[in-house]
Design a protein around this motif. Structure first.
Motif, PDB file in Angstrom:
ATOM      1  N   ALA A   1      48.349  37.192  30.278  1.00  0.00           N
ATOM      2  CA  ALA A   1      49.314  36.365  29.538  1.00  0.00           C
ATOM      3  C   ALA A   1      50.557  36.221  30.399  1.00  0.00           C
ATOM      4  O   ALA A   1      51.674  36.302  29.911  1.00  0.00           O
ATOM      5  CB  ALA A   1      49.647  37.011  28.197  1.00  0.00           C
ATOM      6  N   ASP A   2      50.334  36.003  31.704  1.00  0.00           N
ATOM      7  CA  ASP A   2      51.423  36.092  32.679  1.00  0.00           C
ATOM      8  C   ASP A   2      51.836  34.743  33.247  1.00  0.00           C
ATOM      9  O   ASP A   2      52.229  34.624  34.403  1.00  0.00           O
ATOM     10  CB  ASP A   2      51.062  37.071  33.804  1.00  0.00           C
ATOM     11  N   GLY A   3      51.773  33.698  32.413  1.00  0.00           N
ATOM     12  CA  GLY A   3      52.434  32.447  32.735  1.00  0.00           C
ATOM     13  C   GLY A   3      51.682  31.524  33.672  1.00  0.00           C
ATOM     14  O   GLY A   3      50.563  31.788  34.111  1.00  0.00           O
ATOM     15  N   MET A   4      52.348  30.402  33.976  1.00  0.00           N
ATOM     16  CA  MET A   4      51.722  29.349  34.768  1.00  0.00           C
ATOM     17  C   MET A   4      51.287  29.839  36.144  1.00  0.00           C
ATOM     18  O   MET A   4      50.281  29.392  36.690  1.00  0.00           O
ATOM     19  CB  MET A   4      52.689  28.171  34.902  1.00  0.00           C
ATOM     20  N   HIS A   5      52.043  30.762  36.735  1.00  0.00           N
ATOM     21  CA  HIS A   5      51.705  31.303  38.049  1.00  0.00           C
ATOM     22  C   HIS A   5      50.975  32.648  37.912  1.00  0.00           C
ATOM     23  O   HIS A   5      51.231  33.584  38.665  1.00  0.00           O
ATOM     24  CB  HIS A   5      52.968  31.457  38.886  1.00  0.00           C
ATOM     25  N   SER A   6      50.071  32.737  36.973  1.00  0.00           N
ATOM     26  CA  SER A   6      49.392  33.974  36.597  1.00  0.00           C
ATOM     27  C   SER A   6      48.724  34.684  37.778  1.00  0.00           C
ATOM     28  O   SER A   6      47.862  34.118  38.464  1.00  0.00           O
ATOM     29  CB  SER A   6      48.345  33.659  35.536  1.00  0.00           C
ATOM     30  N   ALA A   7      49.097  35.948  37.991  1.00  0.00           N
ATOM     31  CA  ALA A   7      48.420  36.770  38.992  1.00  0.00           C
ATOM     32  C   ALA A   7      47.021  37.149  38.517  1.00  0.00           C
ATOM     33  O   ALA A   7      46.090  37.219  39.327  1.00  0.00           O
ATOM     34  CB  ALA A   7      49.249  38.025  39.270  1.00  0.00           C
ATOM     35  N   VAL A   8      46.868  37.390  37.221  1.00  0.00           N
ATOM     36  CA  VAL A   8      45.545  37.731  36.688  1.00  0.00           C
ATOM     37  C   VAL A   8      44.586  36.565  36.900  1.00  0.00           C
ATOM     38  O   VAL A   8      43.430  36.750  37.307  1.00  0.00           O
ATOM     39  CB  VAL A   8      45.643  38.099  35.193  1.00  0.00           C
ATOM     40  N   ARG A   9      45.041  35.340  36.647  1.00  0.00           N
ATOM     41  CA  ARG A   9      44.176  34.176  36.867  1.00  0.00           C
ATOM     42  C   ARG A   9      43.787  34.052  38.338  1.00  0.00           C
ATOM     43  O   ARG A   9      42.620  33.792  38.673  1.00  0.00           O
ATOM     44  CB  ARG A   9      44.889  32.906  36.398  1.00  0.00           C
ATOM     45  N   ARG A  10      44.754  34.245  39.218  1.00  0.00           N
ATOM     46  CA  ARG A  10      44.451  34.138  40.648  1.00  0.00           C
ATOM     47  C   ARG A  10      43.428  35.168  41.083  1.00  0.00           C
ATOM     48  O   ARG A  10      42.486  34.864  41.828  1.00  0.00           O
ATOM     49  CB  ARG A  10      45.752  34.300  41.455  1.00  0.00           C
ATOM     50  N   LEU A  11      43.564  36.395  40.592  1.00  0.00           N
ATOM     51  CA  LEU A  11      42.649  37.464  40.994  1.00  0.00           C
ATOM     52  C   LEU A  11      41.257  37.298  40.403  1.00  0.00           C
ATOM     53  O   LEU A  11      40.261  37.626  41.049  1.00  0.00           O
ATOM     54  CB  LEU A  11      43.238  38.816  40.575  1.00  0.00           C
ATOM     55  N   ALA A  12      41.180  36.790  39.182  1.00  0.00           N
ATOM     56  CA  ALA A  12      39.890  36.713  38.490  1.00  0.00           C
ATOM     57  C   ALA A  12      39.190  35.369  38.654  1.00  0.00           C
ATOM     58  O   ALA A  12      37.955  35.306  38.603  1.00  0.00           O
ATOM     59  CB  ALA A  12      40.087  37.009  37.004  1.00  0.00           C
ATOM     60  N   PHE A  13      39.969  34.283  38.844  1.00  0.00           N
ATOM     61  CA  PHE A  13      39.380  32.946  38.855  1.00  0.00           C
ATOM     62  C   PHE A  13      39.543  32.201  40.178  1.00  0.00           C
ATOM     63  O   PHE A  13      38.796  31.272  40.448  1.00  0.00           O
ATOM     64  CB  PHE A  13      40.009  32.090  37.751  1.00  0.00           C
ATOM     65  N   GLY A  14      40.545  32.560  40.971  1.00  0.00           N
ATOM     66  CA  GLY A  14      40.761  31.866  42.227  1.00  0.00           C
ATOM     67  C   GLY A  14      42.178  31.350  42.350  1.00  0.00           C
ATOM     68  O   GLY A  14      43.007  31.505  41.448  1.00  0.00           O
ATOM     69  N   PRO A  15      42.515  30.700  43.477  1.00  0.00           N
ATOM     70  CA  PRO A  15      43.898  30.253  43.740  1.00  0.00           C
ATOM     71  C   PRO A  15      44.379  29.251  42.707  1.00  0.00           C
ATOM     72  O   PRO A  15      43.608  28.442  42.183  1.00  0.00           O
ATOM     73  CB  PRO A  15      43.804  29.628  45.135  1.00  0.00           C
TER      74      PRO A  15
END
Length: 338
Positions: free
Chosen positions: A90-104
């Motif tokens: 739940a870490d916003g538009m520049h999500s680190a979780v999204r980058r780590l789990a889904f890609g850049p």
């Protein structure tokens, strides 16, 4: 709900002005059963509602995720690594979780041609209970003044055909970008608003972008709020989408009896239509930021028309049946998610 209403702003609508601060038009934006609260007040209410049973780790961030059939190993920038049953980003538009789990993030962010900034403002610069907007070609400066809050908010929007290269953590660089966009013309109260904003340590700046994803989960990792589906500030729906999405995700996890895969799928199916609705921002941004002096004159003529006020009133009446459609009730958890 009593606490929410007690914290509500009492803003009446939007006031468009010329360089002499004379009214161009006013549009009433109130919704009969709607409540608008400031971000800080909302955070305080949610923090209080969560109670003492929640563990908070401030001043840290996630640097790596490794998941298997039994859980997710999470590495932190500062604290020791830990293992969790599920991870929700739940870490916003520049999500680190999204980058780590889904890609850049370049795979998911869609730039919408504008940049915006928010900061504290001197309340004396704006009319009580109104959002005041002033336009220059391709730019907009404004002030949001709630009668229930001593502190007003300045905001700035400017157009850029191409994305600007900058680090979203580099606040000083961001201040220079906003200063350069507005420094050439200090008409209306733009100069005073800009000076106050650039001095604010809580200054906020980002691109007007949306997050578009086919799925909000992978394995034991899911996303909510702007990390999953940022609709951009032009939608005015960020908090609504975040809260409703979190409610649906929690409810589906409670109802799934430990089957997180099924819960994640039902969360996406139930929430997708609302997200797609709010991501259709239409002409909002073009009305707020006309690209030229002639376009601004056309906009000003339109917002002065009685038809525009009729349309705004009709939209307010229809809103409860649209964006605030009823949400499902969920049962109490049958078992703890693993």
């Amino acid at each position: 709900m009593d606490q929410v209403r007690a914290a509500a702003t009492d803003v009446v609508g939007i006031r468009f002005v010329d360089a002499a601060d004379r009214d161009v038009a006013r549009i009433d934006t109130r919704v009969d059963d709607g409540v608008e609260v400031m971000r800080g007040d909302l955070v305080a209410l949610l923090h209080e509602a969560a109670g003492s049973g929640v563990e908070y780790l401030f001043g840290d961030s996630v640097t790596a995720l490794r998941q298997d059939g039994g859980g997710v190993d999470v590495t932190f920038e500062h604290g020791p690594a830990r293992r969790f049953g599920l991870v929700v980003g739940a870490d916003g538009m520049h999500s680190a979780v999204r980058r780590l789990a889904f890609g850049p993030e370049s795979r998911f962010l869609q730039y919408k041609g504008h940049y915006f900034a928010f900061a504290d403002a001197d309340a004396a610069l704006g009319e009580d209970r109104w959002v005041t907007m002033y336009n220059l070609p391709g730019r907009m400066a404004g002030i949001y003044r709630s009668g229930n809050h001593a502190q007003a908010k300045a905001y700035f929007i400017f157009r850029s055909e191409e994305p600007i290269a900058y680090d979203h953590r580099d606040v000083e660089r961001q201040k220079r970008l906003v200063g350069a966009a507005f420094a050439a013309d200090a008409s209306w109260r733009t100069g005073d608003l800009l000076a106050g904003a650039l001095a604010d340590p809580e200054f906020y700046f980002d691109a007007l972008s949306q997050v578009r994803m086919d799925s909000w989960s992978t394995g034991r990792v899911a996303l909510v709020g702007d990390a999953a589906h940022c609709a951009s500030p032009a939608s005015g729906a960020g908090a609504e989408l975040a809260l409703v999405g979190a409610y649906r995700l929690a409810g589906e996890l409670a109802a799934a009896g430990g089957d997180h895969g099924s819960a994640f799928r039902r969360y996406r199916q139930g929430h997708r239509a609302r997200v797609e609705e709010k991501q259709r921002i239409g002409v909002n941004i073009r009305l707020m930021v006309p690209g030229s002096s002639s376009a601004r004159r056309v906009r000003d003529a339109l917002v002065r028309l009685p038809l525009m006020r009729v349309m705004a009133a009709a939209e307010r009446r229809l809103a409860p049946g649209g964006s605030r459609r009823p949400l499902p009730d969920y049962p109490a958890p049958r078992t703890q998610a693993r």
